[in-house]
Motif scaffolding. Structure first.
Motif, short mmCIF file in Angstrom:
data_model
loop_
_atom_site.label_atom_id
_atom_site.label_comp_id
_atom_site.label_asym_id
_atom_site.label_seq_id
_atom_site.Cartn_x
_atom_site.Cartn_y
_atom_site.Cartn_z
N LEU A 174 0.83 -1.21 0.00
CA LEU A 174 0.00 0.00 0.00
C LEU A 174 0.86 1.25 0.00
O LEU A 174 0.60 2.21 -0.72
CB LEU A 174 -0.93 0.00 1.22
N LEU A 175 1.93 1.21 0.80
CA LEU A 175 2.78 2.39 0.88
C LEU A 175 3.58 2.57 -0.41
O LEU A 175 3.83 3.70 -0.84
CB LEU A 175 3.72 2.28 2.09
N LEU A 176 3.95 1.43 -1.02
CA LEU A 176 4.65 1.51 -2.31
C LEU A 176 3.77 2.17 -3.35
O LEU A 176 4.19 3.03 -4.11
CB LEU A 176 5.04 0.10 -2.78
N ALA A 177 2.50 1.78 -3.35
CA ALA A 177 1.55 2.33 -4.31
C ALA A 177 1.42 3.84 -4.14
O ALA A 177 1.26 4.58 -5.09
CB ALA A 177 0.19 1.66 -4.15
N ASP A 178 1.52 4.29 -2.88
CA ASP A 178 1.43 5.73 -2.62
C ASP A 178 2.77 6.44 -2.80
O ASP A 178 2.88 7.63 -2.54
CB ASP A 178 0.97 5.99 -1.17
N GLY A 179 3.78 5.64 -3.14
CA GLY A 179 5.12 6.19 -3.23
C GLY A 179 5.66 6.59 -1.88
O GLY A 179 6.47 7.49 -1.73
N ASN A 180 5.19 5.92 -0.89
CA ASN A 180 5.49 6.31 0.49
C ASN A 180 6.50 5.39 1.17
O ASN A 180 6.70 5.50 2.36
CB ASN A 180 4.17 6.28 1.28
#
Lengths: 124, 567
Positions: free
Chosen positions: B359-365
């Motif tokens: 999820l964080l990867l998807a947000d670039g986070n």
């Protein structure tokens, strides 16, 4: 009141750590506790906006914690997590007063969404 | 013997005195009645002063005799021998004899032969009465006879006439006759008294013996009834002749006279006695029930019989059943539920870590550092999952290797060598108590070592979890290896000073996934696996709380004692 405060309770330190790490990055302030007694102390001191708790824990299990919170903080949203994956466990958690029950392994995105909704709910 | 005889003689004399005293009213009454006529008959010939003094003395002596009698009269039917004054009667009789004999000798009137004959007659009648009545007590009789007659005889002889001398001779003859008769009567009564005394002694002996027997019987009965086991005695025909309270309770009724085989079928078998404690069925008050029976042949006054001891096994059976129930391994369903819960813990962490990274990867986070630590977390949890599964497999798996014969002491030393260093730095003392003649056992030494290691680690954790004792030393782990010869088992004990296990939970410690340790510290599988390993070797793993902490005991069937296997 920009970042809602969520209390995470589980006797697995790594589970708490993983949840906290993610929820902090998605806009929550996180408190943690390893058992029911510690959790109630946190509730008294910090008045969190929501509670996420495991069911099987030492020193006052999850069901007891949920029932106490329901009695003393009737408006606090409560999410229960259970590793047993049985309907009985789920039913028991709901009867104790949990607003939602998640079976382990928990989809953490789902938990974050749930908490967002529950904490955004206007106080009655 | 002499002392005994003289004791008996003293008792005989006391009885003679008592019998003599019993006759006193007769003597005194006769004296009181006869004195006035005698005084009347003598009043013409003798001065009134002398006569009245004499009569008064006779009456006074008679009254004294009555007084002595009344003072010592029998109370409640028996005269106590100690109440009988031995000297009283001879004394009074002596006084009476003196007063009569000397009195008559003084009042003697030479010119009145009729009165002399009268006096002699009175004295002889009195002597005859004395001989008849007081013969039972010789001194009393002699005291009268020897004081009354001689003075009068002397007076007759002093008088000197032929007539007087003849009278004296006849009085002397009468005196001799009376003494002889009295002697015979006295002997006979003394013999009768001796018989009476002997008879009483025998009766008392018999009563005492009967009392002692009865008291002994009561004591034996009280002891028998205090025993919880049923005790029965059977005659040669197998009928119950004795029973205790426990036997009556067990049967629910009186068993005396019943053939025991009616209720205990085993009693009819030829090999019933002698038999050591054996479990058998008994028809008790509540139907057929298990009992432990031991039968021993005994002799009753020369007759062959049986002693049977029965112990009620119902309670013990119930206790055993409860114990098995509470400490038995969890059912398959429980194992599955526990296993699911246990595996869900790492799975949960893995999924949450993976999902949050996605999820964080998807947000670039998510930066690389975050991703790396999440993957490390996931990897660690898969190892944990594999470990749980590995533990579980031990349950079902039969060891491929063949069982071997080995000395359990080797395993103890092996396990100790692995943890000794660690325990030393933790400041935990280890006490080892090993019996030298411990037999060998059969099984898998490596797995037994694993069990011991597991128990030692548990003991260490228990000691470490306990607050520090004021002594400074953290605690002690006690290891003992012994041979229980009675059950022919080798016992390996691991005890700690960790305070023991909560009694409510001690029955569950061998359940899979049950743990008393802090969260994350133990899987809760060690003891259940240990239990399974020991059971595989034909032994038992049990736990109890000692004074300082838990004591785990491994009991393994012993092979022949080590000494005997050596050539």
């Amino acid at each position: 009141m920009s970042a809602p405060c969520v209390l995470l309770v589980d006797d697995e330190p790594l589970a708490v750590h993983t949840m906290a790490r993610f929820l902090e990055r998605t806009g929550f302030r996180i408190l943690t506790a390893g058992d029911g007694v510690e959790a109630l102390e946190q509730c008294r001191r910090e008045s969190p906006a929501a509670l996420v708790t495991d069911l099987r824990m030492p020193r006052g299990g999850g069901l007891e914690l949920i029932a106490t919170v329901r009695r003393d903080w009737p408006d606090m949203p409560v999410v229960a997590m259970t590793g047993f994956g049985t309907d009985e466990a789920e039913r028991a958690a709901r009867q104790a007063g949990a607003d939602a029950v998640l079976r382990k392994p928990v989809a953490i995105g789902e938990l974050a969404l749930l908490l967002k909704n529950l904490t955004a709910r206007p106080a009655p | 013997m002499t002392a005994l005889l003289s004791l008996a003689d003293a008792e005989v004399e006391r009885r003679q005195v008592a019998a003599a005293l019993d006759h006193v009213p007769l003597v005194a009454g006769g004296l009181l009645l006869s004195t006035p006529p005698v005084v009347l008959l003598l009043r013409d010939a003798i001065p009134a002063g002398i006569l009245h003094v004499w009569g008064g003395l006779q009456v006074a002596i008679a009254l004294a005799m009555l007084g002595a009698y009344l003072a010592t009269r029998p109370r409640e039917g028996t005269r106590r021998p100690s109440d009988s004054p031995v000297l009283m009667l001879p004394l009074l009789n002596g006084l009476l004899g003196l007063n009569s004999g000397v009195g008559f000798a003084v009042m003697y009137t030479a010119h009145r032969p009729d009165l002399i004959v009268f006096m002699a007659a009175v004295l002889m009648v009195m002597a005859a009465v004395s001989a008849g009545i007081h013969a039972v007590h010789r001194p009393a009789n002699l005291a009268f006879t020897l004081t009354a007659l001689p003075p009068f005889i002397l007076r007759l002889l002093l008088d000197g006439g032929t007539y007087q001398v003849l009278l004296a001779v006849s009085v002397v003859v009468a005196l001799g006759f009376f003494l002889l008769t009295a002697r015979l009567v006295e002997r006979r009564t003394a013999g009768a008294f001796r018989l009476q005394i002997e008879h009483e002694r025998l009766l008392a002996d018999q009563n005492r013996r009967a009392d002692a027997l009865a008291a002994g019987e009561q004591r034996m009965r009280a002891v028998m009834n205090a025993v919880d086991d049923a005790i029965l005695a059977l005659d040669a025909q197998g009928r119950v002749v004795e029973q205790n309270e426990a036997a009556r309770r067990l049967a629910g009724e009186n068993l005396i006279g019943q053939p025991l085989a009616l209720r205990l079928p085993a009693a009819a078998q030829p090999d019933f006695a002698p038999s050591p404690a054996t479990e058998r069925s008994f028809m008790g008050a509540a139907g057929m029930q298990p009992v432990e029976v031991a039968a021993t042949p005994i002799q009753f006054a020369g007759e062959p019989g049986l002693m049977v001891v029965m112990r009620d096994l119902r309670e013990r059976k119930a206790q055993q059943a409860a114990l098995i129930q509470s400490s038995k391994l969890a059912s398959l369903g429980e194992i599955a539920t526990g296993l699911a819960h246990e595996i869900n813990q790492p799975l949960n962490i893995i999924r949450m870590a993976a999902d949050s990274t996605l999820l964080l990867l998807a947000d670039g986070n998510a930066d690389n550092e975050f991703i790396r630590s999440q993957l490390g977390l996931i990897s660690g949890q898969t190892v944990r999952t594999a470990k749980i599964i590995e533990h579980m497999r031990v349950f079902g798996r039969k060891d491929d290797a063949d069982a071997v014969t080995f000395a359990p002491m080797d395993c103890v030393q092996g396990a100790l060598s692995l943890v000794a260093q660690q325990l030393r730095v933790s400041d935990i003392e280890v006490e080892l108590e090993a019996a030298l003649d411990c037999p060998q056992v059969r099984g898998w030494p490596v797995r037994l070592e694993q069990v011991l290691l597991n128990l030692l680690n548990n003991a260490r954790d228990a000691v470490l979890a306990r607050p520090l004792a004021p002594s400074g030393r953290l605690g002690t782990i006690r290891l003992a290896i012994r041979h229980d010869a009675a059950r022919n088992e080798v016992l390996l004990e691991v005890g700690d000073t960790g305070g023991g296990i909560d009694p409510d939970r001690i029955g569950r410690v061998f359940d899979p996934f049950f743990t008393t340790k802090d969260a994350g510290k133990g899987t809760g599988l060690g003891l259940s696996i240990s239990y399974a390993i020991i059971a595989d070797m034909g032994g038992r793993l049990s736990v109890a709380n000692g004074p300082d902490g838990a004591i785990f005991t491994i009991a393994l069937p012993a092979l022949a004692p080590a000494r005997k296997t050596e050539p």
